[in-house]
Motif scaffolding. Structure first.
Motif, PDB file in Angstrom:
ATOM      1  N   LEU A 222       0.788  -1.246   0.225  1.00 44.33           N
ATOM      2  CA  LEU A 222       0.416  -0.313  -0.129  1.00 44.33           C
ATOM      3  C   LEU A 222       0.531   1.421   0.114  1.00 44.33           C
ATOM      4  N   ARG A 223       2.004   1.704   0.702  1.00 46.51           N
ATOM      5  CA  ARG A 223       2.979   2.601   0.981  1.00 46.51           C
ATOM      6  C   ARG A 223       3.639   2.549  -0.383  1.00 46.51           C
ATOM      7  N   ALA A 224       3.883   1.991  -1.231  1.00 45.11           N
ATOM      8  CA  ALA A 224       4.540   1.893  -2.216  1.00 45.11           C
ATOM      9  C   ALA A 224       3.575   2.358  -3.312  1.00 45.11           C
ATOM     10  N   GLN A 225       1.950   1.883  -3.225  1.00 51.17           N
ATOM     11  CA  GLN A 225       0.930   2.200  -4.404  1.00 51.17           C
ATOM     12  C   GLN A 225       0.372   3.827  -4.498  1.00 51.17           C
ATOM     13  N   THR A 226       0.849   4.249  -2.912  1.00 50.40           N
ATOM     14  CA  THR A 226       0.349   5.338  -2.650  1.00 50.40           C
ATOM     15  C   THR A 226       1.541   6.773  -3.397  1.00 50.40           C
ATOM     16  N   GLN A 227       2.738   6.297  -3.182  1.00 47.69           N
ATOM     17  CA  GLN A 227       3.339   6.910  -3.468  1.00 47.69           C
ATOM     18  C   GLN A 227       4.289   7.002  -4.877  1.00 47.69           C
ATOM     19  N   ARG A 228       3.285   5.896  -4.814  1.00 46.54           N
ATOM     20  CA  ARG A 228       4.078   5.740  -7.146  1.00 46.54           C
ATOM     21  C   ARG A 228       2.983   6.890  -7.836  1.00 46.54           C
ATOM     22  N   GLY A 251      19.370   4.657 -13.362  1.00 44.58           N
ATOM     23  CA  GLY A 251      19.331   4.572 -12.046  1.00 44.58           C
ATOM     24  C   GLY A 251      18.325   5.533 -10.835  1.00 44.58           C
ATOM     25  N   HIS A 252      17.124   4.424 -11.686  1.00 46.32           N
ATOM     26  CA  HIS A 252      15.545   5.856 -10.789  1.00 46.32           C
ATOM     27  C   HIS A 252      14.836   4.570 -10.639  1.00 46.32           C
ATOM     28  N   ASP A 253      13.461   4.912  -9.744  1.00 47.59           N
ATOM     29  CA  ASP A 253      12.621   4.058  -9.241  1.00 47.59           C
ATOM     30  C   ASP A 253      11.893   4.065 -10.259  1.00 47.59           C
ATOM     31  N   TYR A 254      12.151   5.117 -11.727  1.00 50.12           N
ATOM     32  CA  TYR A 254      10.492   4.468 -12.724  1.00 50.12           C
ATOM     33  C   TYR A 254      11.640   3.820 -13.871  1.00 50.12           C
ATOM     34  N   GLN A 255      12.919   3.065 -13.522  1.00 53.36           N
ATOM     35  CA  GLN A 255      13.618   3.392 -14.916  1.00 53.36           C
ATOM     36  C   GLN A 255      13.050   2.081 -15.676  1.00 53.36           C
ATOM     37  N   ASP A 256      12.508   1.045 -15.123  1.00 56.86           N
ATOM     38  CA  ASP A 256      11.725   0.185 -15.658  1.00 56.86           C
ATOM     39  C   ASP A 256      10.360  -0.322 -16.176  1.00 56.86           C
ATOM     40  N   ASP A 257       9.695   0.920 -15.798  1.00 56.67           N
ATOM     41  CA  ASP A 257       7.843   1.693 -15.918  1.00 56.67           C
ATOM     42  C   ASP A 257       7.708   1.737 -16.494  1.00 56.67           C
ATOM     43  N   PRO A 258       6.339   1.331 -17.625  1.00 54.62           N
ATOM     44  CA  PRO A 258       6.049   1.285 -18.831  1.00 54.62           C
ATOM     45  C   PRO A 258       5.046   2.999 -18.772  1.00 54.62           C
ATOM     46  N   GLY A 276       8.766  30.215 -10.065  1.00 60.57           N
ATOM     47  CA  GLY A 276       8.718  30.670  -8.627  1.00 60.57           C
ATOM     48  C   GLY A 276       8.069  30.061  -7.141  1.00 60.57           C
ATOM     49  N   TYR A 277       7.847  28.987  -7.981  1.00 56.53           N
ATOM     50  CA  TYR A 277       7.367  27.843  -7.067  1.00 56.53           C
ATOM     51  C   TYR A 277       8.580  26.455  -6.430  1.00 56.53           C
ATOM     52  N   PRO A 278       7.255  26.459  -5.322  1.00 54.13           N
ATOM     53  CA  PRO A 278       8.702  24.745  -5.049  1.00 54.13           C
ATOM     54  C   PRO A 278       8.454  24.190  -5.322  1.00 54.13           C
ATOM     55  N   ASP A 279       9.876  23.460  -5.832  1.00 51.77           N
ATOM     56  CA  ASP A 279       9.917  21.387  -6.297  1.00 51.77           C
ATOM     57  C   ASP A 279       9.924  21.108  -4.624  1.00 51.77           C
ATOM     58  N   ILE A 280       9.328  19.651  -4.831  1.00 52.61           N
ATOM     59  CA  ILE A 280       8.813  18.873  -4.372  1.00 52.61           C
ATOM     60  C   ILE A 280      10.066  18.128  -4.365  1.00 52.61           C
ATOM     61  N   ARG A 281      10.460  17.455  -2.483  1.00 51.16           N
ATOM     62  CA  ARG A 281      11.848  16.932  -2.760  1.00 51.16           C
ATOM     63  C   ARG A 281      11.194  16.017  -2.089  1.00 51.16           C
ATOM     64  N   ARG A 282      11.693  14.436  -2.298  1.00 50.78           N
ATOM     65  CA  ARG A 282      11.542  13.073  -1.600  1.00 50.78           C
ATOM     66  C   ARG A 282      12.024  13.020  -0.734  1.00 50.78           C
ATOM     67  N   LEU A 283      11.732  12.196   0.990  1.00 52.69           N
ATOM     68  CA  LEU A 283      12.119  11.550   1.487  1.00 52.69           C
ATOM     69  C   LEU A 283      12.129  10.390   2.064  1.00 52.69           C
ATOM     70  N   SER A 284      11.128   9.962   0.731  1.00 47.91           N
ATOM     71  CA  SER A 284      10.769   7.806   0.889  1.00 47.91           C
ATOM     72  C   SER A 284      10.993   8.393  -0.863  1.00 47.91           C
ATOM     73  N   THR A 285      10.952   6.871  -1.042  1.00 51.94           N
ATOM     74  CA  THR A 285      11.287   6.657  -2.869  1.00 51.94           C
ATOM     75  C   THR A 285       9.935   5.443  -2.929  1.00 51.94           C
ATOM     76  N   HIS A 286       9.908   5.330  -4.164  1.00 52.18           N
ATOM     77  CA  HIS A 286       8.579   3.929  -5.004  1.00 52.18           C
ATOM     78  C   HIS A 286       9.391   2.959  -4.000  1.00 52.18           C
ATOM     79  N   ALA A 287      10.321   2.508  -3.826  1.00 49.78           N
ATOM     80  CA  ALA A 287      11.302   1.512  -3.234  1.00 49.78           C
ATOM     81  C   ALA A 287      11.406   1.517  -2.156  1.00 49.78           C
ATOM     82  N   TRP A 288      11.737   2.437  -1.308  1.00 49.06           N
ATOM     83  CA  TRP A 288      12.077   2.998   0.034  1.00 49.06           C
ATOM     84  C   TRP A 288      11.517   3.671   0.702  1.00 49.06           C
ATOM     85  N   ASP A 289      11.154   2.915   2.123  1.00 46.77           N
ATOM     86  CA  ASP A 289      10.225   3.426   2.685  1.00 46.77           C
ATOM     87  C   ASP A 289      11.381   4.548   3.499  1.00 46.77           C
ATOM     88  N   TYR A 290      10.640   5.226   4.507  1.00 46.59           N
ATOM     89  CA  TYR A 290      11.024   6.753   4.936  1.00 46.59           C
ATOM     90  C   TYR A 290      12.750   5.864   6.095  1.00 46.59           C
TER      91      TYR A 290
END
Length: 991
Positions: A222-228, A251-258, A276-290
């Motif tokens: 469920l966590r991975a599904q929500t992250q994606r 070398g990233h989360d979605y290298q083999d994602d269709p 002029g808007y914020p970037d969003i930086r991830r502290l968790s990834t599709h493969a890795w929880d925090y």
């Protein structure tokens, strides 16, 4: 000309999103050229434009947004949102002439958007239209993404409205004084709650929230599904590419994602910070929880443009990036997050934080017994304690829980400042269009015996197949065959170009234990191998099921989709379906077991609906029972029982959206479990209806706050409690007004013991004067009505027949004597309603008309009751524990009762209208027994009859002050107590 027209009108619509509708054609002419001034060119364009035309889509979305906008701007002319009058006001403001109005009405039909129900305490309004429009980068891109994905413009407008009801009740992120708002959003099981909180997060980041923590249930899946989902639909390629090394682009989360390869992840047109808007930086990834400090301590540092100013001040806030954490509710994970945040605790007080708790009634609730609490402290469960720590560490954190089953959340102690009670607001989302929920598998308004119902008018005939109480191999075999056939029909439709089906799944849910899952998987694999799906016996079996079930259902309910009338035309698709479900090159069978067994982790990795097409049979328990979306679910074999409404509803994975295959959905379950889902559905809809009634203010004052919601929760079955929570809110509902609303208590004593038979006889004796009066009256005839569903909407029509009935007229005082004397199977049953009836004046209610219908079916029975009559005896089902009746009244009888009290109905009834007088109530009485056949031709003894009733009052019973409910504390010895042990209170009220 076309490019000029499209550009000019598109720019005009963009401009009006800030101002509201203005004179359309002059504005477009100013932005384009004078040829657009009279609107002729636009009309020509819209007449020729197809549904995919960009300008036509923009008009549809803009109009839908104005339709549901809550505002008192001058252009609305005082009209309410989501009304036909609002659409007329929009046309007036746009300056449309009659031809333009006609074409707009045809191309952009008005749809009344269902609005959320909001129960809220006082809050400070800060979401002005100007602030919304000044910074709507992520929301605007998400909105456009959904439209491009195929969402209906009205659905996107509804999402805008629903998310705004949440965001506006959060604290202003630029506010000098910190405030923590806590709220709850209630949706339906698998109904799009993720889309709602994605929209809330987008708007919150636009508004200035700079740390977003999403808590996602307890499983990695469920966590991975929500992250994606958030990566794909909110962050987008530009934010994700910030993490991709120029030397290792794969070398990233979605290298083999269709979907990544097909460029389906949202794009922002460049790096957000460059605009002029914020970037969003991830502290968790599709493969890795925090993970603690995995991305370096600097990942939690927030840049301040002006070092001498605080972070929440606009000069710093709108020049800093946002952080996103998607974490499962796991003790170790949350401990790491708390530890890392603790290292910058001296600065956390300046950070506006949004905590989104998905499945917030799971793990987040403190379920420890109050008896274990120490002096001046409360012992907490691990996850609840860690969430409390997050809220304590971050005074600007806003907590928003999401759930489809809110019972545990609203039973939380609201005085506990460290806990998660939704003290500030509760938002109940409307049922989405196209959604299949619990009510779509029951016929609540159809009284015809199941075997006499048609596929066209019966949800149960279409979708439900009842199993024996004990498992039978042939029943599971039939479910497997149905899975093969429905997969073949999908492939047939896909081959003809009518739809595309990436996934096709079956769920088998019988028990919780791992060993039972192994046994079920082995049994299914063995049964599959013996199925002979390519041989004569298997095909003959499939032909019988297809011609007797699949084909007639689909012909009746999905005539616009191709379903071959000749089974032979499906043969090639059956072969393809079997190959997809169990490819010949695979060693294992068609089953994937999904549970917490670590030995199955590798197999469960294959259950990735995003990266691959899934055609499998899933066997599992809790891991598949909450939050996780089973894509393409078509056939369910379900036998697992539970004693809690929230657990039961969350296990309904067959709820959700079933585009282009709704007709193929089947649920195989027992009659008892089907009845439990019916009761759970009634509990759910009862709460939503109550919230809707009391959400409306009276004299500008709110009727209830979130603290007063728990007593509104009903329990239709004593053996199916709302939740496993061991505490109940201390407030008690002592009076409930229900003018014009039906009342139908069901918790009667079941007459199976000498004590209960005496209770039943005592109850029946109370009605003896009414029985005698009805016997002396002439038999009358009322108009029979029939309730059917058309496009998921209940429609009442005359059936063309009449039914006979005895009637009796009694005074209100006599009626109260009867109701006050009835013995119920629950201490609080009917008490709040009775208190209200006792308070009414004669000018509000002074007369009752009692109706005793006669049956006309083949099972019709009539006999004397307590020496009077004869009266028909009705068969009524009881719950398995015999704690209450499952249902009482029949829709064909209720039309007459409603007309007697003066309520408008779609079907006229001259007899009922003649019985109507001011201040009259009506009740329909059903002398009932569980099984008449068990007595043969003998009459039912008086002490085995249950005198069940349906009651409705006239609108004259409306309280003068408009307030429909009254409260007091349950524990009179401690009126200040907020919660008391459930053991002291007994069960929640039963209806």
């Amino acid at each position: 000309m076309s490019d000029t027209l499209t550009t000019a009108y598109s720019a005009a619509l963009d401009a009006m999103t800030r101002t509201g509708p203005k004179s359309l054609h002059p504005l477009a002419a100013m932005l384009g050229d004078d040829s657009l001034a009279d609107g002729t060119a636009l009309l020509a364009h819209l007449r020729d434009a197809g549904p995919e035309d960009a300008l036509r889509q923009q008009f549809a979305h803009t109009l839908a947004g104005w339709d549901c906008l809550v505002t008192d701007a001058a252009w609305t002319a005082g009209t309410s949102s989501s009304t036909a009058e609002r659409r007329d006001a929009i046309f007036d403001a746009l300056g449309l002439d009659p031809p333009s109005r006609g074409l707009f009405a045809d191309r952009f039909p008005y749809a009344a958007t269902a609005v959320p129900i909001v129960i809220a305490d006082d809050w400070e309004e800060w979401r002005t239209p100007q602030r919304r429009h000044d910074r709507d980068f992520y929301w605007d891109h998400y909105r456009r993404f959904l439209l491009d994905k195929g969402w209906n413009a009205d659905a996107v407008a509804g999402l805008d409205l629903a998310t705004e009801e949440v965001v506006r009740r959060l604290s202003d992120p630029t506010r000098a004084q910190a405030y923590q708002a806590k709220g709850l959003v209630v949706g339906y099981v698998q109904s799009g709650k993720t889309a709602n909180f994605t929209g809330v997060i987008a708007k919150a980041i636009d508004a200035g929230y700079r740390l977003v923590v999403v808590l996602t249930g307890t499983t990695n899946m469920l966590r991975a599904q929500t992250q994606r989902r958030l990566d794909m639909e909110l962050l987008g390629r530009e934010n994700l590419e910030l993490e991709i090394s120029a030397h290792d682009i794969k070398g990233h989360d979605y290298q083999d994602d269709p979907d990544w390869d097909a460029d389906r992840f949202i794009r922002h047109g460049g790096r957000p910070s460059d605009a002029g808007y914020p970037d969003i930086r991830r502290l968790s990834t599709h493969a890795w929880d925090y993970r603690r400090l995995r991305q370096g301590f600097s990942a939690l540092e927030f840049h301040r443009h002006e070092r001498t100013r605080r972070l929440f001040e606009p000069v710093n806030l709108f020049n800093s990036d946002a952080r996103l954490v998607v974490a499962k509710k796991n003790k170790t994970v949350l401990q790491d997050l708390v530890a890392d945040l603790g290292r910058i605790s001296d600065r956390l007080g300046e950070v506006p934080v949004l905590i989104v708790d998905d499945e917030s009634d799971q793990a987040s609730i403190n379920t420890t017994s109050p008896k274990k609490w120490k002096d001046d402290s409360r012992e907490r469960t691990a996850i609840n304690r860690l969430i409390g720590q997050l809220l304590t560490m971050m005074p600007r954190a806003q907590y928003v829980g999401y759930t489809a089953t809110p019972y545990a959340n609203v039973f939380v102690d609201p005085s506990d400042v460290e806990d998660i009670f939704p003290r500030d607001f509760l938002v109940s989302l409307p049922r989405p269009v196209g959604y299949m929920g619990a009510e779509d598998f029951h016929d609540f308004e159809i009284d015809v015996p199941l075997e006499q119902r048609t596929y066209a008018d019966s949800q149960e005939r279409r979708h439900v197949r009842l199993l024996s109480d004990d498992p039978q191999d042939d029943e599971l075999r039939t479910a497997l065959d149905m899975y093969v056939l429905t997969g073949a029909v999908k492939l047939h439709r896909q081959r003809l170009g009518h739809a595309s089906y990436r996934h096709h799944t079956m769920l088998v849910h019988e028990a919780m234990g791992r060993e039972s899952h192994r046994e079920a998987a082995a049994s299914i694999n063995s049964m599959w191998n013996a199925g002979d799906y390519h041989g004569p016996s298997g095909l003959a079996r499939l032909r019988r099921l297809y011609e007797g079930d699949v084909l007639p259902v689909s012909q009746a309910t999905a005539p616009d989709l191709p379903t071959p009338t000749d089974f032979n035309d499906l043969r090639q698709d059956i072969g393809e379906a079997v190959s997809r479900i169990s490819p010949p090159d695979r060693d294992s069978g068609p089953v994937i077991v999904v549970n917490s067994d670590p030995e199955l982790d590798k197999q469960q990795e294959n259950l990735d609906f995003d990266r691959r097409s899934i055609w499998r049979i899933l066997v599992g328990g809790n891991k598949l029972a909450r939050g996780f979306t089973v894509e393409g679910l078509t056939v369910t074999y379900y036998r697992r029982a539970t004693a809690q409404v929230d657990t039961l509803m969350q296990m309904g994975r067959w709820f959700g959206f079933r585009p282009k295959f709704r007709d193929l959905v089947r649920i195989y379950t027992t009659e008892e479990l089907h009845g439990m889902f019916a009761a759970a559905c009634k509990d759910e809809e009862f709460l939503r209806a109550e919230l809707g009634r009391y959400a409306q203010p009276v004299d500008g004052m709110r009727q209830i706050t979130p603290k007063q919601i728990p007593p509104l929760i009903a329990q239709h079955r004593p053996d199916l409690r709302p939740t496993g929570r061991n505490k109940m809110w201390n407030a008690r509902l002592v009076e409930r007004s229900s003018p014009g609303e039906p009342m139908e208590p069901v918790a009667y004593p079941y007459p199976d013991t000498p004590v209960r038979r005496r209770q039943a006889l005592s109850n029946n004796t109370l009605w003896k004067p009414v029985l005698a009066a009805a016997t002396q009256q002439e038999i009358v005839k009322f108009t029979t009505v029939r309730v059917t569903k058309i496009d998921d909407v209940s429609v009442t029509r005359a059936a063309g027949t009449q039914y006979e009935a005895r009637i009796a007229i009694l005074g209100h005082t006599q009626m109260l004597t009867i109701l006050e004397g009835i013995t119920w199977n629950g201490a609080d049953t009917f008490k709040p309603e009775l208190a209200w009836l006792q308070s009414l004046r004669p000018d509000q209610l002074n007369r009752w008309v009692a109706i005793f219908p006669f049956q006309s079916s083949g099972k019709a029975t009539a006999q004397q009751i307590l020496g009077h009559g004869p009266f028909s005896i009705f068969q009524r089902a009881w719950t398995s524990t015999k704690g209450s009746l499952r249902a009482i009244s029949e829709s064909r009888h209720r039309n007459a009762a409603n007309r007697i009290v003066g309520l408008p109905t779609p079907v006229l009834d001259a007899t009922a209208d003649q019985l109507h007088e001011p201040a009259s109530g009506a009740l329909i009485i059903y002398p009932s027994v569980e099984k008449k056949d068990a007595l043969g031709d003998n009459p039912v003894p008086d002490d085995q009859i249950t005198m069940a009733f349906h009651l409705v009052t006239p609108m004259s019973t409306m309280p003068l002050n408009g307030k429909l409910i009254k409260w007091q504390t349950r524990n009179s010895g401690d009126p200040t107590a907020v919660v008391v042990d459930a053991d002291q209170l007994g069960a929640p009220k039963q209806l």
